[in-house]
Design an enzyme around this catalytic site. Structure first.
Site, PDB file in Angstrom:
ATOM      1  N   GLU A   1      -3.519  -3.927  -7.118  1.00 54.13           N
ATOM      2  CA  GLU A   1      -2.186  -3.601  -7.640  1.00 54.13           C
ATOM      3  C   GLU A   1      -1.403  -2.832  -6.588  1.00 54.13           C
ATOM      4  OE1 GLU A   1      -1.907  -1.718 -11.664  1.00 54.13           O
ATOM      5  OE2 GLU A   1      -0.395  -0.429 -10.726  1.00 54.13           O
TER       6      GLU A   1
ATOM      7  N   TRP B   1       2.444  -5.699  -8.690  1.00 53.76           N
ATOM      8  CA  TRP B   1       2.899  -5.217 -10.000  1.00 53.76           C
ATOM      9  C   TRP B   1       4.397  -5.401 -10.088  1.00 53.76           C
ATOM     10  CZ3 TRP B   1       0.266  -3.699 -14.213  1.00 53.76           C
ATOM     11  CH2 TRP B   1       0.982  -3.036 -15.239  1.00 53.76           C
TER      12      TRP B   1
ATOM     13  N   GLU C   1      -7.130   2.464 -13.062  1.00 52.88           N
ATOM     14  CA  GLU C   1      -6.782   3.665 -12.309  1.00 52.88           C
ATOM     15  C   GLU C   1      -7.319   4.918 -12.981  1.00 52.88           C
ATOM     16  OE1 GLU C   1      -2.530   3.704 -11.663  1.00 52.88           O
ATOM     17  OE2 GLU C   1      -2.622   2.070 -10.207  1.00 52.88           O
TER      18      GLU C   1
ATOM     19  N   TYR D   1       2.028   2.225  -3.996  1.00 49.62           N
ATOM     20  CA  TYR D   1       3.433   1.929  -4.295  1.00 49.62           C
ATOM     21  C   TYR D   1       4.233   2.290  -3.055  1.00 49.62           C
ATOM     22  CZ  TYR D   1       2.418   0.346  -8.895  1.00 49.62           C
ATOM     23  OH  TYR D   1       1.954  -0.439  -9.921  1.00 49.62           O
TER      24      TYR D   1
ATOM     25  N   GLU E   1      12.971  -2.659 -14.586  1.00 48.25           N
ATOM     26  CA  GLU E   1      12.453  -1.663 -13.641  1.00 48.25           C
ATOM     27  C   GLU E   1      12.267  -2.384 -12.307  1.00 48.25           C
ATOM     28  OE1 GLU E   1       8.719  -0.083 -15.137  1.00 48.25           O
ATOM     29  OE2 GLU E   1       7.663  -1.980 -14.878  1.00 48.25           O
TER      30      GLU E   1
HETATM   31  C1  DCB Z   1       0.097   2.392 -12.108  1.00 41.56           C
HETATM   32  C2  DCB Z   1      -0.430   1.695 -13.336  1.00 41.56           C
HETATM   33  C3  DCB Z   1       0.572   0.779 -13.995  1.00 41.56           C
HETATM   34  C4  DCB Z   1       1.932   1.357 -13.857  1.00 41.56           C
HETATM   35  C5  DCB Z   1       2.251   1.300 -12.372  1.00 41.56           C
HETATM   36  C6  DCB Z   1       3.600   1.949 -12.029  1.00 41.56           C
HETATM   37  O1  DCB Z   1       0.306   3.726 -12.447  1.00 41.56           O
HETATM   38  F1  DCB Z   1      -1.573   0.996 -13.083  1.00 41.56           F
HETATM   39  O2  DCB Z   1       0.219   0.569 -15.333  1.00 41.56           O
HETATM   40  O3  DCB Z   1       2.893   0.594 -14.553  1.00 41.56           O
HETATM   41  O4  DCB Z   1       1.252   1.899 -11.568  1.00 41.56           O
HETATM   42  O5  DCB Z   1       3.631   3.260 -12.456  1.00 41.56           O
HETATM   43  C7  DCB Z   1       3.826   1.278 -15.332  1.00 41.56           C
HETATM   44  C8  DCB Z   1       4.898   0.285 -15.713  1.00 41.56           C
HETATM   45  C9  DCB Z   1       5.865   0.891 -16.684  1.00 41.56           C
HETATM   46  C10 DCB Z   1       5.098   1.454 -17.862  1.00 41.56           C
HETATM   47  C11 DCB Z   1       4.049   2.427 -17.386  1.00 41.56           C
HETATM   48  C12 DCB Z   1       3.189   2.971 -18.501  1.00 41.56           C
HETATM   49  O6  DCB Z   1       5.542  -0.167 -14.553  1.00 41.56           O
HETATM   50  O7  DCB Z   1       6.784  -0.062 -17.122  1.00 41.56           O
HETATM   51  O8  DCB Z   1       6.005   2.133 -18.727  1.00 41.56           O
HETATM   52  O9  DCB Z   1       3.170   1.758 -16.476  1.00 41.56           O
HETATM   53  O10 DCB Z   1       2.500   1.965 -19.144  1.00 41.56           O
HETATM   54  C13 DCB Z   1       0.401   4.705 -11.446  1.00 41.56           C
HETATM   55  C14 DCB Z   1       0.049   4.486 -10.145  1.00 41.56           C
HETATM   56  C15 DCB Z   1       0.117   5.504  -9.200  1.00 41.56           C
HETATM   57  C16 DCB Z   1       0.539   6.759  -9.570  1.00 41.56           C
HETATM   58  C17 DCB Z   1       0.920   7.002 -10.880  1.00 41.56           C
HETATM   59  C18 DCB Z   1       0.849   5.987 -11.817  1.00 41.56           C
HETATM   60  N1  DCB Z   1       0.617   7.783  -8.628  1.00 41.56           N
HETATM   61  N2  DCB Z   1       1.255   6.241 -13.160  1.00 41.56           N
HETATM   62  O11 DCB Z   1       0.240   7.587  -7.490  1.00 41.56           O
HETATM   63  O12 DCB Z   1       1.101   8.900  -8.978  1.00 41.56           O
HETATM   64  O13 DCB Z   1       1.736   7.373 -13.411  1.00 41.56           O
HETATM   65  O14 DCB Z   1       1.156   5.425 -14.060  1.00 41.56           O
END
Ligand code: DCB
Length: 518
Positions: free
Chosen positions: A446, A480, A358, A420, A487
């Site tokens: 994902e 994911w 990403e 998501y 979580e």
């Molecule tokens: C993506 C990432 C993934 C992340 C998930 C959920 O990030 F590819 O690594 O996973 O979506 O956010 C999260 C885990 C947590 C962990 C965190 C940091 O679920 O347990 O603590 O990663 O390693 C996204 C996707 C979309 C957006 C933002 C994120 N968005 N983000 O659209 O704003 O902020 O990580």
């Protein structure tokens, strides 16, 4: 010279197994007073052992993995397969692997480690799987007999304790098993003799059935790698080797540096039993991932890919950039990682390369992501000319409209769209339709039933709308994530054992929904 000699010895030993030459006198290098003299003599008399042309036996040399497995295969009456690498033992090794006597990470099918001394814990596992599969034991009683039990890796508990219970393993003079040490040819003979006698002689046994998880098996309508072979992209559609449309559904791991235990062969077999045909190996670059420990993470990622291959799943190798939002920031590291991966898996139809999870922050398609993708596509193509490559886009892989307007040149390239369900909806779905209409192949590598931060919800109604939408369009997806983190996006409840099979009870709300949609 010594290597050649021991290779010849192995060949002679193996080739003469299970034939019945006249009984031999003891070998000249087996002294009558040695503890193993009678065992070796008896096995020679049974025709299981025969010395080299010069009649020697080399009783004190360490036995190699290839020798040990091959002897076990012959004792169990397993037919050697064709064998893929050029090693003399390749046929037996392949059959033994297929029968589940050992796993890919223990003895890789490439031949690596086959000529090295086999460890005692692995030797006993192979022996028990080959000759006494499913043998029971009393955990407390048997583990109490082994003084250095704490040195034993947990994956060998079952076979080691069963071997103790069957009297196959007796420990050394001090009551130690020394699981990581090798064993001599003489010791190996003693093990084989005791196991054969516990199994009721040299009667060949039917190969042990490969363990299947006891989860309710929903056969996949989409099929795994055996059924579909090499993937290819035709127009916007992912297709199998025969050019028929294929859809991949499965789980993504969480960060391997934190939840690597759920990227095991058993964990993947569990999802495959529910119908998954793909697994995504999320190797973080930041947050303690590859960039801070490249060798350890490479090893873990490859082990996870190997486990997916073993479960007949397609495996997505994901360079999981996140806090490092610009893929160009570490392009040289990415090139070297993917060059090594593509070299290792170039002949393997299972592997799909996802070059940047990403991209986010201050990055553009034209200035950062596309030039990065061009470099990575070249690096991978130098080794793997036709494997599918997945390409991300700015704004956490949501800007596929930018890629659609200016795609990367090449074949078998697809573009990832991540969503998501608690955060993203109709607008992103319209983006998919527009991109596909413009000819862009899309892969949802994902998505989560939570909000974009991995928590909140779960949003099952919204998720259902999304999955129905993808299904109508034949778009593949990974959810994911396969882990037990507390979580809502996690598929497993906190504390779920990675080593066993899972029931509905182990799955979270998200997990139950997602698994039902494989
Ligand atoms: C993506 C990432 C993934 C992340 C998930 C959920 O990030 F590819 O690594 O996973 O979506 O956010 C999260 C885990 C947590 C962990 C965190 C940091 O679920 O347990 O603590 O990663 O390693 C996204 C996707 C979309 C957006 C933002 C994120 N968005 N983000 O659209 O704003 O902020 O990580």
């Amino acid at each position: 010279m010594r290597r050649l000699w021991s290779g010849l010895w192995a060949l002679a030993l193996v080739l003469t197994l299970c034939v019945s030459p006249p009984a031999l006198a003891a070998f000249p290098d087996v002294h009558a007073g040695a503890w193993y003299a009678s065992v070796v003599e008896e096995m020679a008399a049974q025709g299981i052992l025969k010395g080299l042309p010069d009649g020697s036996f080399h009783p004190e040399d360490a036995i190699s993995a290839a020798e040990f497995v091959t002897i076990a295969a012959r004792c169990a009456g397993l037919e050697p397969a064709r064998g893929q690498c050029g090693h003399w033992a390749a046929g037996s090794m392949e059959t033994a692997l297929g029968a589940g006597w050992y796993d890919w990470d223990e003895l890789p099918p490439t031949g690596e480690g086959w000529d090295k001394p086999i460890s005692r814990q692995l030797a006993v596992k192979v022996l028990m799987k080959a000759l006494l599969p499913g043998k029971g034991y009393d955990y407390t009683a048997e583990s109490g007999k082994i003084k250095d039990f704490s040195a034993l890796n947990g994956r060998y508990y079952d076979t080691t304790l069963a071997a103790c219970a069957a009297g196959v393993v007796t420990g050394d003079g001090a009551g130690n098993f020394r699981p990581l040490d090798g064993l001599t040819r003489a010791e190996a003979c003693a093990l084989f003799q005791r196991a054969l006698s516990a199994a009721g002689g040299v009667t060949p046994q039917p190969p042990a059935e490969t363990e299947r998880p006891s989860v309710p098996a929903v056969p996949s309508a989409k099929g795994g790698v055996t059924e579909n072979g090499w993937l290819q992209v035709v127009g916007t559609q992912l297709c199998n080797e025969r050019g028929e449309p294929v859809v991949l559904h499965g789980m993504s791991s969480h960060g391997l540096q934190w939840y690597g235990q759920y990227a095991s062969a058993q964990a993947m077999a569990n999802t495959a039993a529910y119908g998954a045909n793909v697994f995504r190996v999320a190797m973080y670059t930041g947050e303690g991932g590859y960039l801070s420990q490249p060798e350890a993470m490479t090893e873990r990622a490859f082990a996870a890919v190997d486990a997916a291959i073993q479960a007949d799943l397609y495996a997505i190798l994901d360079w999981h950039i996140l806090s490092d939002g610009d893929p160009m920031a570490n392009v040289a590291a990415a090139e070297s990682f993917f060059a090594a991966a593509a070299e290792r898996y170039k002949d393997c139809p299972n592997v799909i390369y996802e070059i940047c999870n990403e991209p986010n922050g201050n990055v553009t398609w034209a200035g950062n992501v596309k030039p990065y993708a061009q470099r990575l596509v070249s690096a991978i193509r130098a080794q793997a000319p036709k494997s599918v490559i997945l390409i991300g886009s700015p704004t956490w892989s949501q800007d596929i409209h930018l890629a659609a307007a200016d795609p990367v040149a090449g074949e078998n390239l697809m573009y990832t769209l991540h969503f998501y369900a608690g955060t993203h909806g109709q607008e992103l779905r319209q983006r998919i339709d527009a991109a596909m209409a413009a000819g862009l192949p899309v892969f949802v590598s994902e998505w989560g039933a939570s909000r974009a931060d991995g928590s909140g919800g779960v949003f099952l109604e919204e998720s259902k709308v999304w999955l129905d939408f993808l299904e109508e369009r034949g778009v593949s997806w990974c959810n994911w994530s396969l882990c037990d983190k507390n979580e809502t996006s996690a598929a497993l409840k906190p504390g779920t054992a990675p080593a066993g099979s899972w029931t509905e009870d182990d799955l979270t709300e998200s997990g139950r929904f997602v698994f039902s949609r494989f």
